[in-house]
Design an enzyme around this catalytic site. Structure first.
Site, PDB file in Angstrom:
ATOM      1  N   GLY A 288       0.818  -1.215   0.000  1.00  0.00           N
ATOM      2  CA  GLY A 288       0.000   0.000   0.000  1.00  0.00           C
ATOM      3  C   GLY A 288       0.849   1.262   0.000  1.00  0.00           C
ATOM      4  O   GLY A 288       2.086   1.207  -0.003  1.00  0.00           O
TER       5      GLY A 288
ATOM      6  N   ASP B 162      -1.401 -12.725   4.906  1.00  0.00           N
ATOM      7  CA  ASP B 162      -2.789 -12.274   4.796  1.00  0.00           C
ATOM      8  C   ASP B 162      -3.290 -11.998   6.208  1.00  0.00           C
ATOM      9  O   ASP B 162      -3.407 -12.923   7.020  1.00  0.00           O
ATOM     10  CB  ASP B 162      -3.607 -13.382   4.115  1.00  0.00           C
ATOM     11  CG  ASP B 162      -5.069 -12.999   3.961  1.00  0.00           C
ATOM     12  OD1 ASP B 162      -5.501 -11.983   4.543  1.00  0.00           O
ATOM     13  OD2 ASP B 162      -5.783 -13.735   3.247  1.00  0.00           O
TER      14      ASP B 162
ATOM     15  N   ALA C 105      -5.549  -2.419   5.765  1.00  0.00           N
ATOM     16  CA  ALA C 105      -6.917  -2.155   6.220  1.00  0.00           C
ATOM     17  C   ALA C 105      -7.817  -2.109   4.997  1.00  0.00           C
ATOM     18  O   ALA C 105      -7.332  -2.081   3.861  1.00  0.00           O
ATOM     19  CB  ALA C 105      -6.980  -0.804   6.943  1.00  0.00           C
TER      20      ALA C 105
ATOM     21  N   THR D 183      -9.516   0.489   3.328  1.00  0.00           N
ATOM     22  CA  THR D 183      -9.367   1.932   3.469  1.00  0.00           C
ATOM     23  C   THR D 183     -10.387   2.724   2.653  1.00  0.00           C
ATOM     24  O   THR D 183     -10.489   3.939   2.814  1.00  0.00           O
ATOM     25  CB  THR D 183      -7.939   2.368   3.063  1.00  0.00           C
ATOM     26  OG1 THR D 183      -7.643   1.809   1.776  1.00  0.00           O
ATOM     27  CG2 THR D 183      -6.909   1.874   4.048  1.00  0.00           C
TER      28      THR D 183
ATOM     29  N   ASP E 124      -8.958  10.216  11.060  1.00  0.00           N
ATOM     30  CA  ASP E 124      -9.810  11.330  11.504  1.00  0.00           C
ATOM     31  C   ASP E 124     -11.295  10.970  11.397  1.00  0.00           C
ATOM     32  O   ASP E 124     -12.135  11.661  11.968  1.00  0.00           O
ATOM     33  CB  ASP E 124      -9.515  12.580  10.659  1.00  0.00           C
ATOM     34  CG  ASP E 124      -9.697  12.366   9.162  1.00  0.00           C
ATOM     35  OD1 ASP E 124      -9.557  11.207   8.699  1.00  0.00           O
ATOM     36  OD2 ASP E 124      -9.980  13.335   8.438  1.00  0.00           O
TER      37      ASP E 124
ATOM     38  N   TYR F 166     -16.736   2.719   8.224  1.00  0.00           N
ATOM     39  CA  TYR F 166     -15.264   2.736   8.252  1.00  0.00           C
ATOM     40  C   TYR F 166     -14.772   3.333   9.570  1.00  0.00           C
ATOM     41  O   TYR F 166     -13.964   2.725  10.278  1.00  0.00           O
ATOM     42  CB  TYR F 166     -14.741   3.558   7.064  1.00  0.00           C
ATOM     43  CG  TYR F 166     -13.259   3.875   7.110  1.00  0.00           C
ATOM     44  CD1 TYR F 166     -12.300   2.897   6.898  1.00  0.00           C
ATOM     45  CD2 TYR F 166     -12.816   5.181   7.369  1.00  0.00           C
ATOM     46  CE1 TYR F 166     -10.946   3.191   6.942  1.00  0.00           C
ATOM     47  CE2 TYR F 166     -11.465   5.488   7.409  1.00  0.00           C
ATOM     48  CZ  TYR F 166     -10.533   4.488   7.193  1.00  0.00           C
ATOM     49  OH  TYR F 166      -9.189   4.794   7.243  1.00  0.00           O
TER      50      TYR F 166
ATOM     51  N   LYS G  42     -12.663   1.501  12.647  1.00  0.00           N
ATOM     52  CA  LYS G  42     -11.337   1.985  13.069  1.00  0.00           C
ATOM     53  C   LYS G  42     -11.358   2.369  14.549  1.00  0.00           C
ATOM     54  O   LYS G  42     -10.371   2.173  15.264  1.00  0.00           O
ATOM     55  CB  LYS G  42     -10.894   3.177  12.204  1.00  0.00           C
ATOM     56  CG  LYS G  42     -10.708   2.869  10.720  1.00  0.00           C
ATOM     57  CD  LYS G  42      -9.588   1.892  10.417  1.00  0.00           C
ATOM     58  CE  LYS G  42      -8.221   2.520  10.482  1.00  0.00           C
ATOM     59  NZ  LYS G  42      -7.166   1.566   9.978  1.00  0.00           N
TER      60      LYS G  42
END
Ligand code: NAP
Length: 301
Positions: free
Chosen positions: A11, A51, A75, A77, A117, A139, A143
């Site tokens: 990533g 994984d 993640a 994302t 955030d 999401y 998180k």
């Protein structure tokens, strides 16, 4: 020399961490991701397929290399995908973190976890590390739950919260707002951009540095790790257009309401960075400096 294991090394943040480690040679690096290694340089570190949805695979790789720290960047994302694929989002963003908490406890490893955030509702930004969370999206919810699991487990941990990460690496599985806006405007495509959401965009190099500083300093606790300039999304795109001399008349400012995105987004986030600057020596670049760094990298490609 400390050994670090990075999850999601294919990533944006993962590749930047790999780049930094190879440039500084300050760590032994175990880069891990799902599938083939997409980082172009294959020497100077170890790559292992891992994984994060497979606890046996994670336990095996971690037991083999016994790192001092795990920097967890992998993640789900994409905020809208999390909304439409809730089960998978939970497995990736919470379940995998629970697996990592276990192995970190077993081998006394520091867990450096990346958060967002989007755990905030955006009513009171910029936020410090103690502000109460209130996610608007699935999401953000996942998180936040991951953060809570890490804190409750009471091992060695640091949570680094970040905002809109931008930059370029090889073979990216997803773009980011700076590359998207630049690409569209260069092709002469009109773009709709919201003018009523504010963020502090983060240069991927700065985030990678902050992750490594958290390891060097044995950081324990929550740290804000974003860029230092607050701007609306339309201002951000305007700055991209100005920097590369692109046609700003293609930018149509709209309100978030008219965009009809699957997931709700916070209005104004942004972070107070004092703690991270003071305790970790974090030195975020300005947005203008970030664009200049990206520009050099694009010329090299
Ligand atoms: N990017 C942002 O704007 C932003 C903002 C706030 C917070 N964050 C947080 O910062 C962290 C890093 O973000 P990023 O932008 O660097 O993410 P990214 O570029 O999307 O990278 C995530 C990586 O995780 C890998 N991955 C997905 N499923 C996996 C699995 N089952 N096992 C192993 N690896 C897997 C992906 O592999 P593939 O490439 O093969 O799909 C991808 O390379 C994330 O925790 C994110 O929540 C990001």
């Amino acid at each position: 020399m400390k050994t670090i294991l990075v999850t999601g090394s294919n990533g944006l943040t993962g590749q930047k961490i790999t780049e930094r480690v190879l440039a500084t040679k300050d760590f032994n690096l175990i880069a891990t991701s799902k599938g083939e290694n997409r980082f172009p340089v294959k020497e100077g570190y170890i790559y292992a397929e891992m994984d994060i949805l497979n606890p046996a695979n994670v336990a095996e790789v971690v037991a083999k290399y016994k790192p001092d720290a795990i920097i967890h960047t992998a993640a789900m994302t994409n905020v809208d995908t999390c909304e439409s694929q809730k089960e998978l989002a939970r497995e990736l963003n919470v379940g995998a973190v629970e697996t990592l908490i276990q192995v970190c406890k077993e081998f006394d490893i520091q867990l450096v976890h990346l958060s967002t955030d989007f755990i905030f509702d955006g009513a009171n930004g910029p936020y410090d590390e103690l502000a109460p969370a209130c996610p608007l999206s699935y999401y953000g919810q996942t998180k936040l739950e991951a953060e809570e699991a890490i804190i409750a487990a009471a091992g060695k941990w640091a949570i680094l919260r970040t905002i809109i990460v931008y930059g370029i690496v090889s073979d990216m599985s997803r773009s980011n707002i700076v590359l998207w806006a630049k690409g569209a405007l260069e092709k002469g495509e009109p773009i709709n951009v919201v003018n009523d959401q504010w963020r502090m965009p983060t240069l991927a190099e700065d985030l990678a540095d902050c992750c490594l500083l958290a390891v060097v300093k044995n950081a324990q606790g929550v740290y804000n790790a974003s860029g230092k300039d607050m701007m609306s999304i339309s201002e951000l795109v305007g700055k991209v257009a100005d920097f590369w001399n692109l046609d700003k008349s293609l930018i149509k400012e709209i309100s978030a309401e008219t965009l009809n995105q699957t997931a709700k987004r916070p209005v104004r986030t942004g972070f107070i960075l004092d703690k991270t600057i003071r305790d970790l020596d974090y030195q975020p670049r300005s947005f203008q400096e970030g664009l200049a760094i990206l520009d050099e990298q694009l010329k090299d490609k």
